[in-house]
Design an enzyme around this catalytic site. Structure first.
Site, PDB file in Angstrom:
ATOM      1  N   HIS A   1      10.160  -5.180   8.789  1.00  0.00           N
ATOM      2  CA  HIS A   1      10.466  -5.774   7.482  1.00  0.00           C
ATOM      3  C   HIS A   1      11.945  -6.175   7.407  1.00  0.00           C
ATOM      4  CE1 HIS A   1       7.040  -3.060   5.852  1.00  0.00           C
ATOM      5  NE2 HIS A   1       6.595  -4.299   5.793  1.00  0.00           N
TER       6      HIS A   1
ATOM      7  N   LYS B   1      -3.762   0.831  -2.712  1.00  0.00           N
ATOM      8  CA  LYS B   1      -3.471   1.300  -1.352  1.00  0.00           C
ATOM      9  C   LYS B   1      -3.099   2.781  -1.328  1.00  0.00           C
ATOM     10  CE  LYS B   1      -2.205  -2.753   1.347  1.00  0.00           C
ATOM     11  NZ  LYS B   1      -1.195  -3.342   2.233  1.00  0.00           N
TER      12      LYS B   1
ATOM     13  N   ARG C   1       2.823 -11.009  12.398  1.00  0.00           N
ATOM     14  CA  ARG C   1       2.993 -10.225  13.633  1.00  0.00           C
ATOM     15  C   ARG C   1       2.076 -10.721  14.742  1.00  0.00           C
ATOM     16  NH1 ARG C   1       1.965  -4.820  10.408  1.00  0.00           N
ATOM     17  NH2 ARG C   1       0.464  -6.323   9.627  1.00  0.00           N
TER      18      ARG C   1
ATOM     19  N   SER D   1       3.538  -0.285   8.494  1.00  0.00           N
ATOM     20  CA  SER D   1       3.843   0.906   7.686  1.00  0.00           C
ATOM     21  C   SER D   1       2.743   1.948   7.868  1.00  0.00           C
ATOM     22  CB  SER D   1       3.949   0.534   6.205  1.00  0.00           C
ATOM     23  OG  SER D   1       5.003  -0.371   6.010  1.00  0.00           O
TER      24      SER D   1
HETATM   25  O1  PNS Z   1       2.783  -5.230   2.201  1.00  0.00           O
HETATM   26  P1  PNS Z   1       1.430  -5.746   1.777  1.00  0.00           P
HETATM   27  O2  PNS Z   1       0.593  -4.600   1.238  1.00  0.00           O
HETATM   28  O3  PNS Z   1       0.735  -6.532   2.852  1.00  0.00           O
HETATM   29  O4  PNS Z   1       1.701  -6.763   0.547  1.00  0.00           O
HETATM   30  C1  PNS Z   1       0.632  -7.411  -0.098  1.00  0.00           C
HETATM   31  C2  PNS Z   1       1.130  -8.200  -1.326  1.00  0.00           C
HETATM   32  C3  PNS Z   1       1.858  -7.278  -2.294  1.00  0.00           C
HETATM   33  C4  PNS Z   1       2.078  -9.283  -0.857  1.00  0.00           C
HETATM   34  C5  PNS Z   1      -0.116  -8.838  -1.988  1.00  0.00           C
HETATM   35  O5  PNS Z   1      -1.059  -7.841  -2.243  1.00  0.00           O
HETATM   36  C6  PNS Z   1       0.202  -9.557  -3.289  1.00  0.00           C
HETATM   37  O6  PNS Z   1       0.707 -10.658  -3.267  1.00  0.00           O
HETATM   38  N1  PNS Z   1      -0.096  -8.886  -4.441  1.00  0.00           N
HETATM   39  C7  PNS Z   1       0.195  -9.393  -5.771  1.00  0.00           C
HETATM   40  C8  PNS Z   1      -1.074  -9.777  -6.526  1.00  0.00           C
HETATM   41  C9  PNS Z   1      -1.398 -11.246  -6.284  1.00  0.00           C
HETATM   42  O7  PNS Z   1      -0.627 -12.143  -6.572  1.00  0.00           O
HETATM   43  N2  PNS Z   1      -2.596 -11.460  -5.731  1.00  0.00           N
HETATM   44  C10 PNS Z   1      -3.082 -12.767  -5.357  1.00  0.00           C
HETATM   45  C11 PNS Z   1      -2.674 -13.071  -3.916  1.00  0.00           C
HETATM   46  S1  PNS Z   1      -3.266 -14.653  -3.407  1.00  0.00           S
END
Ligand code: PNS
Length: 162
Positions: free
Chosen positions: A19, A43, A92, A129
């Site tokens: 990150h 999560k 990745r 993570s």
């Molecule tokens: O580190 P992660 O868990 O892969 O992050 C995922 C994250 C937070 C980027 C994704 O879940 C997100 O964008 N959540 C916000 C809710 C949202 O906007 N959902 C629609 C996505 S198209």
């Protein structure tokens, strides 16, 4: 001139060196990077939102123009509120691509916000993570995978001290 702002979103449970690499490289492309920490209760995070924010703030403290904020709800709404010109995501491996592509297209459809992908440094392509937590839980060495503050907090958490 208008400041060009990128949002780098994630759960950051916890933040890893992978990150951090993406944050530093995004900062080279934008005037400001907002690390957007998602609550993500689905999560069942190991660290609370407040802990995750505090950890990220600690590890980016020495860098200019990097903000750390939490967000709830749609990422694109947060991006609009923050006046961001792009979302940044790290890729990745091809296994990340399907889902990231879908989210990028959905986010674009919802708001017109662009997503920019940075290809992870191969040194970190195995890093997640979740795996870091699993290794740390069973006493494995994660010192080269996360910042020292994170390694310490993981040790404390899994020894029941944190
Ligand atoms: O580190 P992660 O868990 O892969 O992050 C995922 C994250 C937070 C980027 C994704 O879940 C997100 O964008 N959540 C916000 C809710 C949202 O906007 N959902 C629609 C996505 S198209």
């Amino acid at each position: 001139m208008t400041e060009r702002i990128a949002i780098y979103p994630g759960t950051f449970d916890p933040i890893t060196n992978g990150h951090l690499d993406i944050i530093a490289r995004s900062r080279a492309q934008f005037d400001r990077v907002v690390v957007a920490v998602s609550q993500n209760p689905g999560k069942s995070p190991l660290f609370t939102l407040e802990e995750r924010i505090a950890i990220v703030k600690e590890v980016v403290a020495a860098h200019d123009h990097i903000d750390v904020e939490s967000f709830e709800g749609l990422l694109v709404d947060f991006a609009k509120r923050r006046g961001a010109s792009a979302l940044v995501k790290g890729l990745r491996a091809v296994t990340d691509f399907d889902y990231e592509l879908q989210m990028a297209q959905m986010n674009y459809r919802l708001s017109g916000v662009e997503t920019m992908f940075l290809v992870a440094n191969p040194v970190y392509s195995f890093l997640s993570s979740s795996l870091v937590k699993e290794v740390a839980q069973f006493g494995g060495d994660v010192d080269e995978m996360v910042p020292p503050e994170v390694a310490r907090r993981l040790r404390e958490r899994f020894r029941g001290e944190g």
